[in-house]
Design a protein around this motif. Structure first.
Motif, PDB file in Angstrom:
ATOM      1  N   GLU A 125       0.762  -1.248  -0.010  1.00 57.22           N
ATOM      2  CA  GLU A 125      -0.061  -0.045   0.169  1.00 57.22           C
ATOM      3  C   GLU A 125       0.645   1.305  -0.081  1.00 57.22           C
ATOM      4  OE1 GLU A 125      -1.603   0.882   4.213  1.00 57.22           O
ATOM      5  OE2 GLU A 125      -1.761  -1.163   4.120  1.00 57.22           O
ATOM      6  N   PHE A 126       0.214   2.398  -0.590  1.00 54.52           N
ATOM      7  CA  PHE A 126       0.769   3.670  -0.489  1.00 54.52           C
ATOM      8  C   PHE A 126      -0.425   4.708   0.027  1.00 54.52           C
ATOM      9  CE2 PHE A 126       1.852   7.712  -2.256  1.00 54.52           C
ATOM     10  CZ  PHE A 126       3.053   7.849  -1.927  1.00 54.52           C
ATOM     11  N   ALA A 127       0.075   5.403   0.845  1.00 54.87           N
ATOM     12  CA  ALA A 127      -1.188   6.425   1.476  1.00 54.87           C
ATOM     13  C   ALA A 127      -0.549   7.752   1.197  1.00 54.87           C
ATOM     14  CB  ALA A 127      -1.218   6.027   2.851  1.00 54.87           C
ATOM     15  N   GLY A 128      -1.341   8.694   1.203  1.00 61.84           N
ATOM     16  CA  GLY A 128      -1.144   9.913   1.354  1.00 61.84           C
ATOM     17  C   GLY A 128      -1.149  10.816   0.100  1.00 61.84           C
ATOM     18  N   VAL A 129      -1.959  10.153  -0.831  1.00 62.01           N
ATOM     19  CA  VAL A 129      -2.140  11.145  -2.074  1.00 62.01           C
ATOM     20  C   VAL A 129      -3.430  12.246  -1.468  1.00 62.01           C
ATOM     21  CG1 VAL A 129      -3.332  11.237  -4.330  1.00 62.01           C
ATOM     22  CG2 VAL A 129      -1.871   9.164  -3.853  1.00 62.01           C
ATOM     23  N   GLU A 130      -2.761  13.304  -1.988  1.00 58.36           N
ATOM     24  CA  GLU A 130      -3.771  14.472  -1.463  1.00 58.36           C
ATOM     25  C   GLU A 130      -4.845  15.024  -2.475  1.00 58.36           C
ATOM     26  OE1 GLU A 130       0.562  16.198  -1.896  1.00 58.36           O
ATOM     27  OE2 GLU A 130      -0.527  14.214  -3.023  1.00 58.36           O
ATOM     28  N   PRO A 131      -5.728  15.645  -1.794  1.00 55.17           N
ATOM     29  CA  PRO A 131      -6.549  16.297  -2.793  1.00 55.17           C
ATOM     30  C   PRO A 131      -5.706  17.348  -3.714  1.00 55.17           C
ATOM     31  CG  PRO A 131      -7.259  16.737  -0.542  1.00 55.17           C
ATOM     32  CD  PRO A 131      -5.870  16.249  -0.510  1.00 55.17           C
ATOM     33  N   ASN A 132      -6.216  17.155  -5.094  1.00 56.81           N
ATOM     34  CA  ASN A 132      -5.332  17.617  -6.078  1.00 56.81           C
ATOM     35  C   ASN A 132      -4.047  17.179  -6.004  1.00 56.81           C
ATOM     36  OD1 ASN A 132      -7.401  19.828  -6.931  1.00 56.81           O
ATOM     37  ND2 ASN A 132      -6.684  20.612  -4.921  1.00 56.81           N
ATOM     38  N   PRO A 133      -3.799  15.744  -6.655  1.00 59.32           N
ATOM     39  CA  PRO A 133      -2.526  15.018  -6.378  1.00 59.32           C
ATOM     40  C   PRO A 133      -1.617  15.769  -6.812  1.00 59.32           C
ATOM     41  CG  PRO A 133      -3.901  14.117  -8.113  1.00 59.32           C
ATOM     42  CD  PRO A 133      -4.751  15.240  -7.350  1.00 59.32           C
ATOM     43  N   SER A 134      -0.256  15.650  -6.068  1.00 59.26           N
ATOM     44  CA  SER A 134       0.791  16.575  -6.411  1.00 59.26           C
ATOM     45  C   SER A 134       1.862  15.402  -7.214  1.00 59.26           C
ATOM     46  CB  SER A 134       1.535  17.068  -5.258  1.00 59.26           C
ATOM     47  OG  SER A 134       2.303  15.816  -4.509  1.00 59.26           O
ATOM     48  N   TYR A 135       2.496  16.056  -8.001  1.00 54.38           N
ATOM     49  CA  TYR A 135       3.536  15.323  -8.763  1.00 54.38           C
ATOM     50  C   TYR A 135       4.743  14.687  -7.895  1.00 54.38           C
ATOM     51  CZ  TYR A 135       7.662  14.837 -11.484  1.00 54.38           C
ATOM     52  OH  TYR A 135       8.913  14.233 -12.206  1.00 54.38           O
ATOM     53  N   GLN A 136       4.992  15.587  -6.807  1.00 53.50           N
ATOM     54  CA  GLN A 136       5.872  15.237  -5.784  1.00 53.50           C
ATOM     55  C   GLN A 136       5.512  13.963  -5.123  1.00 53.50           C
ATOM     56  OE1 GLN A 136       4.772  18.168  -6.501  1.00 53.50           O
ATOM     57  NE2 GLN A 136       6.889  19.011  -7.070  1.00 53.50           N
ATOM     58  N   THR A 137       4.204  13.724  -4.503  1.00 59.43           N
ATOM     59  CA  THR A 137       3.726  12.546  -3.978  1.00 59.43           C
ATOM     60  C   THR A 137       3.706  11.412  -4.827  1.00 59.43           C
ATOM     61  OG1 THR A 137       2.447  13.750  -2.467  1.00 59.43           O
ATOM     62  CG2 THR A 137       1.794  11.652  -2.549  1.00 59.43           C
ATOM     63  N   CYS A 138       3.001  11.558  -6.040  1.00 59.19           N
ATOM     64  CA  CYS A 138       2.986  10.672  -6.888  1.00 59.19           C
ATOM     65  C   CYS A 138       4.328  10.182  -7.447  1.00 59.19           C
ATOM     66  CB  CYS A 138       2.530  11.312  -8.254  1.00 59.19           C
ATOM     67  SG  CYS A 138       0.742  11.633  -8.296  1.00 59.19           S
ATOM     68  N   MET A 139       5.444  10.816  -7.569  1.00 60.58           N
ATOM     69  CA  MET A 139       6.790  10.124  -7.699  1.00 60.58           C
ATOM     70  C   MET A 139       7.091   9.290  -6.688  1.00 60.58           C
ATOM     71  SD  MET A 139       7.517  10.766 -10.787  1.00 60.58           S
ATOM     72  CE  MET A 139       9.213  10.141 -10.844  1.00 60.58           C
ATOM     73  N   LYS A 140       6.731   9.710  -5.336  1.00 63.27           N
ATOM     74  CA  LYS A 140       7.165   8.550  -4.368  1.00 63.27           C
ATOM     75  C   LYS A 140       6.640   7.353  -4.504  1.00 63.27           C
ATOM     76  CE  LYS A 140       7.578  12.269  -1.118  1.00 63.27           C
ATOM     77  NZ  LYS A 140       7.048  12.902   0.459  1.00 63.27           N
ATOM     78  N   ALA A 141       5.344   7.408  -4.943  1.00 63.07           N
ATOM     79  CA  ALA A 141       4.874   5.952  -5.288  1.00 63.07           C
ATOM     80  C   ALA A 141       5.399   5.457  -6.583  1.00 63.07           C
ATOM     81  CB  ALA A 141       3.225   6.223  -5.605  1.00 63.07           C
ATOM     82  N   VAL A 142       5.838   6.099  -7.365  1.00 61.59           N
ATOM     83  CA  VAL A 142       6.486   5.327  -8.585  1.00 61.59           C
ATOM     84  C   VAL A 142       7.735   4.856  -8.015  1.00 61.59           C
ATOM     85  CG1 VAL A 142       7.765   5.906 -10.647  1.00 61.59           C
ATOM     86  CG2 VAL A 142       5.411   7.210 -10.369  1.00 61.59           C
ATOM     87  N   GLU A 143       8.450   5.311  -7.212  1.00 61.83           N
ATOM     88  CA  GLU A 143       9.664   4.812  -6.694  1.00 61.83           C
ATOM     89  C   GLU A 143       9.263   3.470  -5.959  1.00 61.83           C
ATOM     90  OE1 GLU A 143      11.519   7.691  -4.083  1.00 61.83           O
ATOM     91  OE2 GLU A 143      11.859   9.001  -5.660  1.00 61.83           O
ATOM     92  N   LEU A 144       8.318   3.423  -5.075  1.00 62.32           N
ATOM     93  CA  LEU A 144       7.786   2.116  -4.532  1.00 62.32           C
ATOM     94  C   LEU A 144       7.562   1.203  -5.519  1.00 62.32           C
ATOM     95  CD1 LEU A 144       7.334   1.232  -1.566  1.00 62.32           C
ATOM     96  CD2 LEU A 144       4.946   1.914  -1.940  1.00 62.32           C
TER      97      LEU A 144
END
Length: 384
Positions: free
Chosen positions: A61-80
């Motif tokens: 699992e990956f948690a923490g995608v914010e309202p109006n998803p950010s590139y920065q958060t999405c890239m953390k998921a990509v690394e995972l």
């Protein structure tokens, strides 16, 4: 009617207890990354249902995608994804989580700098498969190929689209709406309504089927929307709102008709600069856009006034004015503010947002490309 090609391959599983179908909708040999937002799914029972359905799968699992998803958060998921070789993305959330997952699915397979998918329209040649458990009916992202992602460092909120990120399936259980807070319910109803209006309120092309479908969605949302806030809101109310939100942006009502989207483009910039919820920006801008463009949209405004609002049509100008007023009153009825001042903002917004529009090449918006930067400025000043 304009020429069009239409296909929607997303398999919809609608109704109570449908989350259990995850067990058969995701291949058993898939390694699944479950992506969600702030964690409310762990307090409302949805996480438990997902975990139960995936008991025979390998998943993380990956948690923490914010309202109006950010590139920065999405890239953390990509690394995972890359670190653990996940090969299937399951979005459990509303439009923001789904949009984020679409970008994650594309970025994980992209060779080069993934931001270029958004900033330069770099072609997406492959993407991981996506499934959806919808927790907030609003954007229709669960059954289309569009995504919008924000860059927190540059104040950019940019879209991309490719059939490769169209969800393989989407599970829609209206009961998930029972625990949603008022703000999210209001956002969902307004978002679905404005999505419909962007495809309907343009100019006639004798697309009678699309018009009647769109009018049905608008009427349903106006009738059922105010009812959904009651603690004991009936299942039927939630079901009709959820299905309306999906139908509003799955491609059907937009096939063969001109589309506007100027309200959305201005709204995206308001979100990027000031952090307002997407639907909040739409409720602010749409009534002023309707007034500014009332002559260009005259025929469809009159059609909306007569068919959807059942207004007295003996004085057409009065009917148009009343139709715009009733649209704004509807937003108020679903507890949605409609002015910039409601969020502590004033005339300073106009210059900042016009500069953003110009920077992003949004200098001629709307179905006739007639919403110039000057018109956008005028609309924003009226929004105060």
């Amino acid at each position: 009617m304009l020429n069009f090609s239409f296909v929607n391959p997303t398999h919809i599983h609608f109704g109570e207890q449908q989350i259990s179908t995850l067990a058969v909708n995701i291949p058993l040999d898939a390694k699944v990354l479950v992506v969600y937002g702030g964690g409310s799914i762990k307090s409302n029972g949805i996480y438990e249902q997902v975990a139960s359905a995936l008991e025979k799968h390998v998943w993380g699992e990956f948690a923490g995608v914010e309202p109006n998803p950010s590139y920065q958060t999405c890239m953390k998921a990509v690394e995972l994804v890359k670190a653990h070789n996940y090969d299937f993305i399951l979005a459990v959330g509303g439009g923001s989580v789904i949009d984020g997952c679409k970008f994650i699915a594309a970025a994980a397979c992209f060779e080069g700098e993934p931001w270029e998918i958004l900033s330069k329209g770099a072609p997406v040649e492959s993407a991981l498969p996506i499934g959806v458990v919808l927790t907030l009916p609003a954007t229709g992202s669960e059954s289309n190929s569009f995504s919008v992602v924000s860059n927190l460092q540059s104040n950019d909120k940019l879209p991309f689209a490719t059939p490769l990120v169209q969800p393989k399936f989407a599970i829609l259980d209206p009961n998930v709406m029972t625990t949603l807070p008022t703000r999210q319910l209001a956002n969902g109803v307004v978002d679905a309504f404005v999505h419909t209006m962007e495809q309907y309120l343009t100019y006639p092309v004798d697309a009678k089927v699309q018009d009647r479908f769109a009018e049905g969605l608008l009427m349903t949302l106006m009738e059922e929307g105010p009812k959904v806030f009651a603690k004991d809101a009936p299942y039927a109310v939630k079901a009709n709102i959820m299905w309306s939100a999906t139908m509003a942006l799955n491609g059907l009502i937009g096939a063969g008709v001109p589309q506007d989207w100027s309200t959305h483009m201005i709204g995206h910039e308001l979100t990027a600069v000031y952090g307002l919820d997407h639907a909040q920006t739409l409720a602010i801008v749409l009534p002023r856009m309707m007034m500014e463009q009332k002559e260009a949209k005259r025929e469809k405004l009159l059609q909306y006034a007569q068919r959807v609002l059942n207004l007295d049509m003996s004085d057409e100008d009065a009917a148009i004015k009343q139709a715009i007023e009733k649209t704004e009153a509807f937003f108020h009825s679903v507890q949605m503010p409609t002015r910039l001042r409601d969020y502590g903002l004033g005339e300073e917004v106009a210059d900042k947002i016009v500069a953003q529009l110009e920077r992003h090449g949004m200098v001629a918006l709307g179905e006739h490309q007639a919403v110039t930067l000057e018109k956008s400025r005028s609309i924003l000043l009226q929004c105060v």
